[in-house]
Write an enzyme that holds these catalytic residues in place. Structure first.
Site, PDB file in Angstrom:
ATOM      1  CD  GLU A   1      -9.241   3.987  -1.467  1.00 11.70           C
ATOM      2  OE1 GLU A   1      -8.765   3.325  -0.530  1.00 11.70           O
ATOM      3  OE2 GLU A   1      -9.108   3.665  -2.664  1.00 11.70           O
TER       4      GLU A   1
ATOM      5  CG  HIS B   1      -8.093   5.609   3.731  1.00 11.43           C
ATOM      6  ND1 HIS B   1      -7.743   4.301   4.017  1.00 11.43           N
ATOM      7  CD2 HIS B   1      -8.352   5.639   2.402  1.00 11.43           C
ATOM      8  CE1 HIS B   1      -7.785   3.575   2.911  1.00 11.43           C
ATOM      9  NE2 HIS B   1      -8.144   4.367   1.920  1.00 11.43           N
TER      10      HIS B   1
ATOM     11  CB  CYS C   1      -8.426   0.447   9.515  1.00  9.89           C
ATOM     12  SG  CYS C   1      -7.474   1.864   8.949  1.00  9.89           S
TER      13      CYS C   1
ATOM     14  CB  SER D   1      -0.940  -0.021   1.216  1.00  5.68           C
ATOM     15  OG  SER D   1      -1.862   1.032   1.145  1.00  5.68           O
TER      16      SER D   1
END
Length: 447
Positions: free
Chosen positions: A174, A249, A370, A22
């Site tokens: 997302e 994010h 998350c 990522s």
């Protein structure tokens, strides 16, 4: 009719490993190629779910996905038996094998964006599965995510399921990791806050080091699909400078609950008009916005990212105050822990902190926020949810036993090519669908 915020946490999969897949997620990069412990990872997640359920919070479980994703490998030109496919891909494209073996679906904040019935014109709960098209290993999750959500929220009277947006750069989505909801009681109308990293059509401010994964166009499309009143939606740009510091994010730099927005000083592009618009819209639903802005002088962006202070869960308590659920890393950062100690004694809405060891997930860049998908439901809607996925003492025992039976306690890259691991995973997931009463949600169950 009562309302609840129900958290659906992702159960860590059997192929949990550290591959550094990522880009933009600094923890993921930092722990690349280190040894993972899938069994411990799953148990750490289950302990958090059980602890919050024991406190009286509504807590659900979302299952992991089948990995390695053999169908994807075949789509990419590998052929033969499963054993032959694994043998060929590990020789010819080891990074691809790692990507199709990622357990990243554990981070269910990226599974979908959810709008409660109170906010939607048709009075139903809307789900739009995220396309996650910025990262290949996540973009392959959408179909199974959709099957899982449709199995759990399986009542057309109450729930509407939308397919993922077109998987192109313009509509990079997302999910709930870039979405907040501000208001009062969970079953009352609220203001939905969509946070984007860049505009596809108009351009404008963008990060230069790391990608901005969410577009304004994607957020606007989700708002339309969910039949939201434009007067109860706000679109805010995340600060490109913090994206370049590892805030991939918005849930790495801000978190909300009811009328409280807890965020870093540099979380958003400075624009007084946006906050004025948010306060005005909150006033229209007879709510007053309460912001807790953490000054950079007390906690830097780098400290916020390394500690995951904001990748926390903010939960309402019976006494009207709020509980902040944080990872152990926040306690271990002196500046963050000093700030939190002051915060809970300040007389504000947050008066308690609970610390959880989620280190296996954290090493891949995923904290408490998350790991969970928030779904606001009323009593009737909650009764329509598949009850077998809701955390109870009996389910906790069953899932722990299931993990003990099927999960390995160490995993390295070379293990991903082991056909036995694939079979172990399929056997485990087949059993899990029975425990959770999910039906045939996995590709291998349709072979």
């Amino acid at each position: 009719m009562a309302g609840y915020e129900v958290n659906f946490d992702g159960l860590v999969g059997l192929t949990h490993h550290y591959a550094g897949l990522s880009f933009g997620n600094e923890a993921s990069t930092r722990h690349q190629n280190t040894l993972s412990n899938p069994r411990l990872a799953a148990k750490q997640g289950l302990l958090k779910m059980k602890a919050l359920a024991d406190l009286g919070y509504k807590q659900g479980v979302l299952p992991p996905q089948e990995r390695p994703a053999m169908g994807v490998l075949r789509q990419l030109g590998f052929s033969g038996s499963d054993e032959q496919v694994l043998s060929e891909v590990v020789r010819k494209s080891p990074r691809l094998l790692s990507a199709v073996s990622s357990a990243s679906s554990m981070w269910t904040a990226n599974a979908a964006t959810v709008s409660p019935a109170a906010d939607s014109a048709d009075g139903r709960v809307h789900f739009t599965v995220a396309n996650l098209n910025n990262k290949f290993h996540r973009a392959i999750e959408a179909d199974t995510t959709s099957a899982i959500l449709k199995s759990i929220f399986n009542n057309h009277r109450h729930f509407v399921h939308h397919d993922a947006l077109p998987s192109v750069e313009l509509f990079g989505d997302e999910g709930a990791a870039n979405h907040n909801r501000l208001g009062g009681e969970y079953d009352r109308p609220a203001i939905q806050v969509f946070v984007y990293g860049r505009q596809g059509f108009e351009g404008g401010a963008m990060p230069s080091r790391y990608p901005a994964r969410q577009t304004l166009e994607a957020s606007e499309a989700v708002a339309r699909l969910h039949l939201l009143d434009p007067e109860r939606a706000v679109f805010v740009q995340q600060n490109p400078a913090v994206i370049d510091q590892g805030v991939f994010h918005n849930d790495v730099i801000a978190v909300s609950n009811q009328n409280v927005l807890f965020h870093h000083q540099h979380a958003f592009v400075p624009d007084i008009r946006v906050m004025e618009d948010l306060r005005r819209k909150m006033g229209r639903i007879e709510q007053q916005l309460f912001t807790i802005e953490v000054p950079a002088a007390q906690v830097s962006v780098a400290q916020a990212v390394s500690s995951y202070l904001f990748n926390s869960q903010l939960l309402s308590k019976a006494n009207g105050k709020m509980l902040l659920v944080i990872p152990q890393e926040s306690q271990e950062c002196p500046a963050v822990w000093e700030y939190l100690s002051e915060l809970i004694n300040s007389g504000g809405p947050i008066d308690e902190v609970r610390v959880f060891d989620l280190r296996e997930s954290m090493h891949n860049g995923g904290g408490p926020a998350c790991l969970r998908l928030r779904v606001a439901l009323n009593d009737t809607e909650l009764a329509a949810v598949n009850s077998r996925v809701m955390m109870t003492p009996a389910l906790f025992v069953a899932l722990n036993n299931w993990v003990d039976q099927h999960y390995r306690d160490r995993l390295q890259f070379k293990d991903l090519a082991d056909p036995q691991l694939l079979q172990e995973g399929r056997q485990a997931l087949d059993e899990l669908t029975k425990i959770l009463n999910l039906g045939s949600i996995y590709p291998f169950q349709h072979l």
